[in-house]
Each structure stands twice: as structure tokens, then as C-alpha cells.
Write a protein that holds these residues in place. Structure first.
Motif, PDB file in Angstrom:
ATOM      1  N   GLU A   4     -27.515  -2.813 -35.680  1.00 29.81           N
ATOM      2  CA  GLU A   4     -26.470  -1.801 -35.534  1.00 29.81           C
ATOM      3  C   GLU A   4     -26.775  -0.802 -34.426  1.00 29.81           C
ATOM      4  OE1 GLU A   4     -22.943  -0.111 -35.866  1.00 29.81           O
ATOM      5  OE2 GLU A   4     -23.566  -1.918 -36.950  1.00 29.81           O
ATOM      6  N   ALA A   5     -28.024  -0.328 -34.356  1.00 28.75           N
ATOM      7  CA  ALA A   5     -28.376   0.662 -33.333  1.00 28.75           C
ATOM      8  C   ALA A   5     -28.228   0.076 -31.939  1.00 28.75           C
ATOM      9  CB  ALA A   5     -29.804   1.163 -33.555  1.00 28.75           C
ATOM     10  N   CYS A   6     -28.660  -1.174 -31.769  1.00 30.17           N
ATOM     11  CA  CYS A   6     -28.570  -1.806 -30.449  1.00 30.17           C
ATOM     12  C   CYS A   6     -27.120  -2.061 -30.056  1.00 30.17           C
ATOM     13  CB  CYS A   6     -29.356  -3.112 -30.434  1.00 30.17           C
ATOM     14  SG  CYS A   6     -31.134  -2.901 -30.673  1.00 30.17           S
ATOM     15  N   LYS A   7     -26.307  -2.465 -31.002  1.00 31.71           N
ATOM     16  CA  LYS A   7     -24.894  -2.690 -30.709  1.00 31.71           C
ATOM     17  C   LYS A   7     -24.192  -1.378 -30.361  1.00 31.71           C
ATOM     18  CE  LYS A   7     -24.713  -7.086 -31.061  1.00 31.71           C
ATOM     19  NZ  LYS A   7     -24.476  -7.920 -29.843  1.00 31.71           N
ATOM     20  N   GLN A   8     -24.585  -0.304 -31.028  1.00 35.75           N
ATOM     21  CA  GLN A   8     -24.019   0.994 -30.693  1.00 35.75           C
ATOM     22  C   GLN A   8     -24.427   1.397 -29.278  1.00 35.75           C
ATOM     23  OE1 GLN A   8     -25.307   4.409 -33.070  1.00 35.75           O
ATOM     24  NE2 GLN A   8     -23.232   5.223 -32.999  1.00 35.75           N
ATOM     25  N   GLY A   9     -25.672   1.126 -28.923  1.00 43.75           N
ATOM     26  CA  GLY A   9     -26.123   1.401 -27.562  1.00 43.75           C
ATOM     27  C   GLY A   9     -25.335   0.615 -26.534  1.00 43.75           C
ATOM     28  N   GLU A  10     -25.028  -0.634 -26.837  1.00 45.43           N
ATOM     29  CA  GLU A  10     -24.231  -1.454 -25.936  1.00 45.43           C
ATOM     30  C   GLU A  10     -22.852  -0.845 -25.705  1.00 45.43           C
ATOM     31  OE1 GLU A  10     -22.219  -5.386 -27.098  1.00 45.43           O
ATOM     32  OE2 GLU A  10     -24.061  -6.019 -26.077  1.00 45.43           O
ATOM     33  N   GLU A  11     -22.217  -0.403 -26.775  1.00 45.45           N
ATOM     34  CA  GLU A  11     -20.902   0.215 -26.631  1.00 45.45           C
ATOM     35  C   GLU A  11     -20.987   1.529 -25.853  1.00 45.45           C
ATOM     36  OE1 GLU A  11     -19.295   0.590 -30.541  1.00 45.45           O
ATOM     37  OE2 GLU A  11     -18.934  -1.577 -30.755  1.00 45.45           O
ATOM     38  N   ARG A  12     -22.076   2.271 -26.059  1.00 43.64           N
ATOM     39  CA  ARG A  12     -22.246   3.526 -25.325  1.00 43.64           C
ATOM     40  C   ARG A  12     -22.386   3.277 -23.830  1.00 43.64           C
ATOM     41  NH1 ARG A  12     -26.871   5.648 -29.490  1.00 43.64           N
ATOM     42  NH2 ARG A  12     -25.580   6.907 -30.882  1.00 43.64           N
ATOM     43  N   GLU A  13     -23.165   2.268 -23.443  1.00 40.51           N
ATOM     44  CA  GLU A  13     -23.368   2.050 -22.013  1.00 40.51           C
ATOM     45  C   GLU A  13     -22.086   1.555 -21.351  1.00 40.51           C
ATOM     46  OE1 GLU A  13     -26.468  -0.747 -21.156  1.00 40.51           O
ATOM     47  OE2 GLU A  13     -25.614  -2.325 -22.429  1.00 40.51           O
ATOM     48  N   ILE A  67     -27.635   1.142 -16.049  1.00 41.53           N
ATOM     49  CA  ILE A  67     -27.799   1.760 -17.365  1.00 41.53           C
ATOM     50  C   ILE A  67     -28.353   0.689 -18.294  1.00 41.53           C
ATOM     51  CG2 ILE A  67     -26.715   3.173 -19.137  1.00 41.53           C
ATOM     52  CD1 ILE A  67     -24.174   3.134 -17.453  1.00 41.53           C
ATOM     53  N   LEU A  68     -29.405   1.031 -19.032  1.00 40.12           N
ATOM     54  CA  LEU A  68     -30.054   0.061 -19.904  1.00 40.12           C
ATOM     55  C   LEU A  68     -30.066   0.548 -21.342  1.00 40.12           C
ATOM     56  CD1 LEU A  68     -33.089  -0.709 -17.570  1.00 40.12           C
ATOM     57  CD2 LEU A  68     -30.915  -1.947 -17.700  1.00 40.12           C
ATOM     58  N   ASN A  69     -29.834  -0.367 -22.252  1.00 38.75           N
ATOM     59  CA  ASN A  69     -29.803  -0.109 -23.679  1.00 38.75           C
ATOM     60  C   ASN A  69     -31.145  -0.529 -24.285  1.00 38.75           C
ATOM     61  OD1 ASN A  69     -29.034   0.058 -26.426  1.00 38.75           O
ATOM     62  ND2 ASN A  69     -28.053  -1.962 -26.375  1.00 38.75           N
ATOM     63  N   VAL A  70     -31.822   0.377 -24.943  1.00 45.86           N
ATOM     64  CA  VAL A  70     -33.135   0.066 -25.522  1.00 45.86           C
ATOM     65  C   VAL A  70     -32.958  -0.861 -26.727  1.00 45.86           C
ATOM     66  CG1 VAL A  70     -35.190   0.985 -26.655  1.00 45.86           C
ATOM     67  CG2 VAL A  70     -34.147   2.239 -24.751  1.00 45.86           C
ATOM     68  N   VAL A  71     -33.527  -2.073 -26.626  1.00 45.82           N
ATOM     69  CA  VAL A  71     -33.458  -3.038 -27.727  1.00 45.82           C
ATOM     70  C   VAL A  71     -34.832  -3.336 -28.322  1.00 45.82           C
ATOM     71  CG1 VAL A  71     -31.339  -4.065 -26.810  1.00 45.82           C
ATOM     72  CG2 VAL A  71     -33.543  -5.060 -26.211  1.00 45.82           C
ATOM     73  N   ARG A 128     -35.686   5.374 -28.595  1.00 47.64           N
ATOM     74  CA  ARG A 128     -35.297   4.697 -29.824  1.00 47.64           C
ATOM     75  C   ARG A 128     -34.283   3.587 -29.555  1.00 47.64           C
ATOM     76  NH1 ARG A 128     -39.699   6.113 -32.020  1.00 47.64           N
ATOM     77  NH2 ARG A 128     -39.915   8.356 -32.461  1.00 47.64           N
ATOM     78  N   LEU A 129     -34.187   2.668 -30.502  1.00 46.62           N
ATOM     79  CA  LEU A 129     -33.192   1.611 -30.382  1.00 46.62           C
ATOM     80  C   LEU A 129     -31.808   2.212 -30.201  1.00 46.62           C
ATOM     81  CD1 LEU A 129     -34.300  -0.903 -33.181  1.00 46.62           C
ATOM     82  CD2 LEU A 129     -34.866  -0.962 -30.745  1.00 46.62           C
TER      83      LEU A 129
END
Length: 248
Positions: A224-233, A201-205, A101-102
Motif C-alpha cells: 500500500e505505501a509503495c502504491k501510494q508513492g507511485e500515485e504521488r509521483e 522523481i523516485l518512489n522508495v520501494v 520510508r516506503l
């Protein structure tokens, strides 16, 4: 290690550190800097933007690499020249399999070398794999932080816009490849040849079957989901660096 100013990243060993985080986008360097203490911009030249700072007492560099393997390869070689030994890529990817998921993270356990840069360094039989200690710790940290994640093989390639992109994605997805980016294979191969500790580490966009151009535009426009993934990585990468530094 040399203190000579490197021709592309434009810094020397006196600005260096043992650890570096490698985003592709120069704009993402500022995002990482917000997680650091005493961040300081060192240089901006072409696609290479470098900031230094401290995270839990450990000095860290953040250097953007631009798009694709060739520019990443230059950054890796020049960072090695100034004493960097541990490199973690934080990038984005398109999912090749359903269920990603994103904003999910993909921790690359290996990469399909479908790029030109890794081929320029060594024969295709050479494996594109991360440092096993970094891979293990990235998985541990992401579990501790309860981050949605997947660990497996990714594919690195050189173009978004060939006429066969959909067929290519389906082909590799059907063979267990989780996601696609443009830099991981080059990082793993160049890092392996040079005895560096490397990981990605890759963020699914873009989800599997999604429109790549639309997905990237949504990411740029702060989905929002992609930006959250960026912060997580970013958090996973920094926590991994802090934890492995304690083991020295």
C-alpha cells in the motif's frame, strides 16, 4: 524533429507532444493514463508502451523505458527526434540512508554515474544533473501537495545481484547519496547533451538495509505505501508539467 516512425518507440511527430512522463514499467503506463483526459494508446513495442492524453489542457505522452540505462537512452533519443523537449522520469528506488520510508519520494538533484550508458555518451567528468527549472518546480509542487519527499543525490547502477551490493550501498549512503536506481544518470546526461529539460522523481520501494528482492516483490504485489508513492509521483509530475506550461 521528424515525422518518420522511430524504430523502437514506433511513433512519429504527428503523435508527439512537448512533454513526456517516463515510467520504467510498461504496466505503470496504464496507471498514469487514469490521471489523463482522453487517454489513447499509441503503440506497444518491446519494453516501449506509449499513451497520449491531456492533463489540465496540456498534451502529455507517457512512454515506458524498461529496465536500465540502455533502453531509457533509446527512448530519450527517439522522443527527442519527434519533438519532445521536457521529460520527467517516474521510477522506483532503494533507499541508501535511514529515514527514507516506503512511499516517500526522492527528487534527484544529481546522480552518481555508476552506469555504463552515460559513460558511452561522454566523459565521466560531465555532470549528471537535472534541469534546474524542473527541479525547482518539482520541489515546489511536492511541498504544495504535502508529499513526503527528499531532494538530493542518487546513484544509478547496472545490476542488483553483484556479490558486493550491501557494501556498495553502505559506501554511497555514507557519502550522502539518498537512493539508488538504474536510469537517472543516463537521463540526466543524455538530456543535458541534447539540451532537453529533464528531471527524475523516485518512489522508495526498499528502505535502507532492506532486502532488495523482497522489497521489489512487495511493490509488485501492491504494497500500500509503495502504491501510494507511485500515485504521488505521477501527480507531482503532471502538476509540474501543467504549471511550467503556463509560463510559456
Amino acid at each position: 524533429m521528424t515525422n518518420f516512425i522511430q524504430p523502437h518507440i514506433r511513433i512519429g511527430a504527428d503523435s508527439g507532444a512537448e512533454y513526456v512522463i517516463l515510467p520504467g514499467d510498461p504496466g505503470r503506463v496504464a496507471t498514469v493514463a487514469r490521471f489523463l483526459e482522453r487517454p489513447r494508446e499509441l503503440m506497444v513495442n518491446r519494453e516501449y508502451r506509449t499513451v497520449s492524453g491531456w492533463y489540465k489542457g496540456v498534451k502529455v505522452l507517457v512512454t515506458s523505458t524498461g529496465i536500465g540505462g540502455p533502453s531509457l537512452g533509446i527512448a530519450v533519443e527517439e522522443l527527442k527526434n519527434i519533438g519532445v523537449t521536457t521529460m520527467i522520469r517516474i521510477g522506483s528506488c532503494g533507499a541508501l540512508r535511514q529515514g527514507l520510508r516506503l512511499g516517500d519520494l526522492v527528487i534527484a538533484a544529481g546522480a552518481v554515474r555508476d552506469d555504463g550508458t552515460s559513460a558511452a555518451f561522454v566523459e565521466s567528468s560531465y555532470p549528471a544533473i537535472p534541469d534546474y527549472r524542473l527541479l525547482h518546480r518539482l520541489n515546489q509542487v511536492s511541498a504544495e501537495l504535502h508529499v513526503p519527499r527528499h531532494c538530493g543525490i542518487v546513484r544509478s547502477h547496472d545490476s542488483f545481484y553483484t556479490e558486493r551490493e550491501d557494501d556498495i550501498c553502505r559506501y554511497w549512503g555514507s557519502r550522502g547519496v539518498l537512493a539508488a536506481d538504474m536510469e537517472t544518470a543516463a537521463l540526466f546526461v543524455i538530456g543535458g547533451i541534447n539540451g532537453l529539460r529533464v528531471a527524475s522523481i523516485l518512489n522508495v520501494v526498499v528502505e535502507a538495509g532492506g532486502d532488495v528482492e523482497k522489497g521489489i516483490n512487495e511493490y509488485v504485489n501492491a504494497d500500500e505505501a509503495c502504491k501510494q508513492g507511485e500515485e504521488r509521483e505521477i501527480e507531482v509530475a503532471l502538476e509540474t508539467i501543467a504549471s511550467i506550461d503556463k509560463l510559456k
